[in-house]
Scaffold this active site. Structure first.
Site, PDB file in Angstrom:
ATOM      1  N   ARG A 233       0.854  -1.185   0.000  1.00  0.00           N
ATOM      2  CA  ARG A 233       0.000   0.000   0.000  1.00  0.00           C
ATOM      3  C   ARG A 233       0.890   1.234   0.000  1.00  0.00           C
ATOM      4  NH1 ARG A 233      -3.626  -2.423  -1.692  1.00  0.00           N
ATOM      5  NH2 ARG A 233      -5.678  -2.825  -0.809  1.00  0.00           N
ATOM      6  N   GLU A 262      -3.982   7.621  -4.426  1.00  0.00           N
ATOM      7  CA  GLU A 262      -4.338   7.149  -5.771  1.00  0.00           C
ATOM      8  C   GLU A 262      -5.667   7.746  -6.220  1.00  0.00           C
ATOM      9  OE1 GLU A 262      -4.206   2.880  -5.620  1.00  0.00           O
ATOM     10  OE2 GLU A 262      -2.149   2.889  -4.861  1.00  0.00           O
ATOM     11  N   HIS A 280      -1.491   0.794 -10.148  1.00  0.00           N
ATOM     12  CA  HIS A 280      -2.111  -0.212  -9.259  1.00  0.00           C
ATOM     13  C   HIS A 280      -2.718  -1.380 -10.056  1.00  0.00           C
ATOM     14  CE1 HIS A 280      -4.031  -0.765  -5.033  1.00  0.00           C
ATOM     15  NE2 HIS A 280      -3.802  -1.939  -5.602  1.00  0.00           N
TER      16      HIS A 280
END
Ligand code: NDP
Length: 322
Positions: A233, A262, A280
């Site tokens: 993360r 993000e 991602h």
């Protein structure tokens, strides 16, 4: 018998939406809708299904008095307040295992790309520079002789370690506890592992206990040949400290699939040509995302048909009260 009522947060895969529509009464809400859900709907919602983009926090949970289960799309569930769910007897499920190999592939891809500057080399060819200027410059880094420290030797971390062994890397790990069934070298502290390694693979979950633990001191300890890969993360790394370490040569490079805010990626990172950045996509193949979606459906079906979930998270080991 009335169908159980599900609140679906955001869009989900067609496989999930179609399957849930067949078995349940599904209400859909966007992030903007969540604040204004009608009280009579809130009173009836027994399950929430969703991904990481719309948080399932205490404020939302408190508005859903009939809520029994939160089925999270993804193994990381830092967007769901699982501890609060636990205090209210609400079960939280995630999608472990089915994505581990895919994410491990992505992690090794990022490491290879960062070490050997493969994206820059590809850009060089496409820009016609091979013809115009000759061969791409030799890369400073290689995987040969690297010592890989894995932060978070869990399901995905172990899949990465198996691959890294095949690449001939020396493997170290750090987590809150030593694992008796692995032969890799354990470090009680992250800093100690960074001092012993030149390559850091971050695959720990997000949340308060990991926030910013990869800090300036850890990056300094990796040293000037250091490479950081993050598929865990974004919050685990102190992002401004990472940007600075990359800019001033404290470490050599990074391969990042996840970011603090993000989909916004700091321009300072984008400006660093040698750093590899992915949006991602760790688990983002159709095969693996469908397997994750099926597990969301299976958890909800199992809960309402058999009274127990398939993959509950550790904080909520509950069965259904009927
Ligand atoms: P696991 O729960 O199997 O592994 C997590 C590991 O992290 C454990 O080994 C645990 O070890 C360690 N850990 C947890 N908390 C801490 C802490 N505070 N300090 C140090 N180590 C810690 O999870 P998975 O391997 O299945 O997934 C890991 C994470 O990967 C997910 O939570 C998610 O954030 C991320 N992920 C990213 C994806 C992507 O697309 N990029 C896709 C899928 C997952 P110990 O308990 O000993 O501390």
């Amino acid at each position: 018998m009335a169908l159980a009522e599900i609140l679906m947060l955001g869009r989900m895969l067609p496989l999930v939406e179609t399957s849930l529509d067949k078995q349940f009464t599904v209400h859909r809400a966007t992030a903007a809708d969540v604040a204004a859900l009608p009280a009579d709907l809130c009173a009836r919602v027994q399950a929430v299904a969703g991904g990481p983009h719309i948080p399932v926090n205490a404020a939302l949970i408190d508005r859903l008095p009939s809520l029994e289960i939160v089925a999270n799309f993804g193994v990381g569930y830092d967007s769901v307040d699982a501890r609060y769910c636990a205090t209210k007897g609400i079960c939280v499920t995630n999608t472990p295992d089915v994505l581990s190999e895919e994410v491990a592939d992505t992690a090794m891809g990022l490491l290879l790309m960062a070490a050997r500057e493969l994206p820059a080399a590809e850009r060089y060819l496409r820009a016609g520079q091979w013809v115009a200027k000759g061969p791409f410059p030799l890369t400073r880094a290689t995987l040969r002789g690297r010592k890989l420290g894995i932060l978070g030797l869990g399901r995905i971390g172990k899949a990465i370690a198996r691959r890294a062994e095949a690449f001939g890397l020396e493997i170290h790990y750090h987590g809150r506890s030593r694992q008796p069934d692995v032969a890799y070298r354990y470090h009680e502290t992250l800093l100690g592992m960074a001092e012993a390694c030149d390559t850091l693979m971050v695959v720990a979950p997000g949340g308060a206990s990991t926030k910013g633990i990869v800090n300036a001191e850890v990056l300094q300890a990796l040293g000037p040949e250091g490479i950081v890969v993050n598929v865990g993360r974004g919050t685990v790394i102190d992002e401004p400290a990472l940007v600075k370490a990359l800019q001033d040569g404290t470490i050599l490079s990074a391969g990042l699939d996840v970011f603090e805010d993000e989909p916004r990626v700091p321009q300072a990172l984008i400006d660093l040509e040698h750093v590899v950045l992915l949006p991602h996509v760790g688990s983002a193949s159709q095969h693996t995302r469908n397997a994750m979606g099926q597990l969301v459906v299976d958890n909800l079906l199992s809960w309402f048909q058999n009274g127990k979930p398939v993959t509950p998270v550790a904080e909520t080991p509950f069965v259904r009260k009927v």
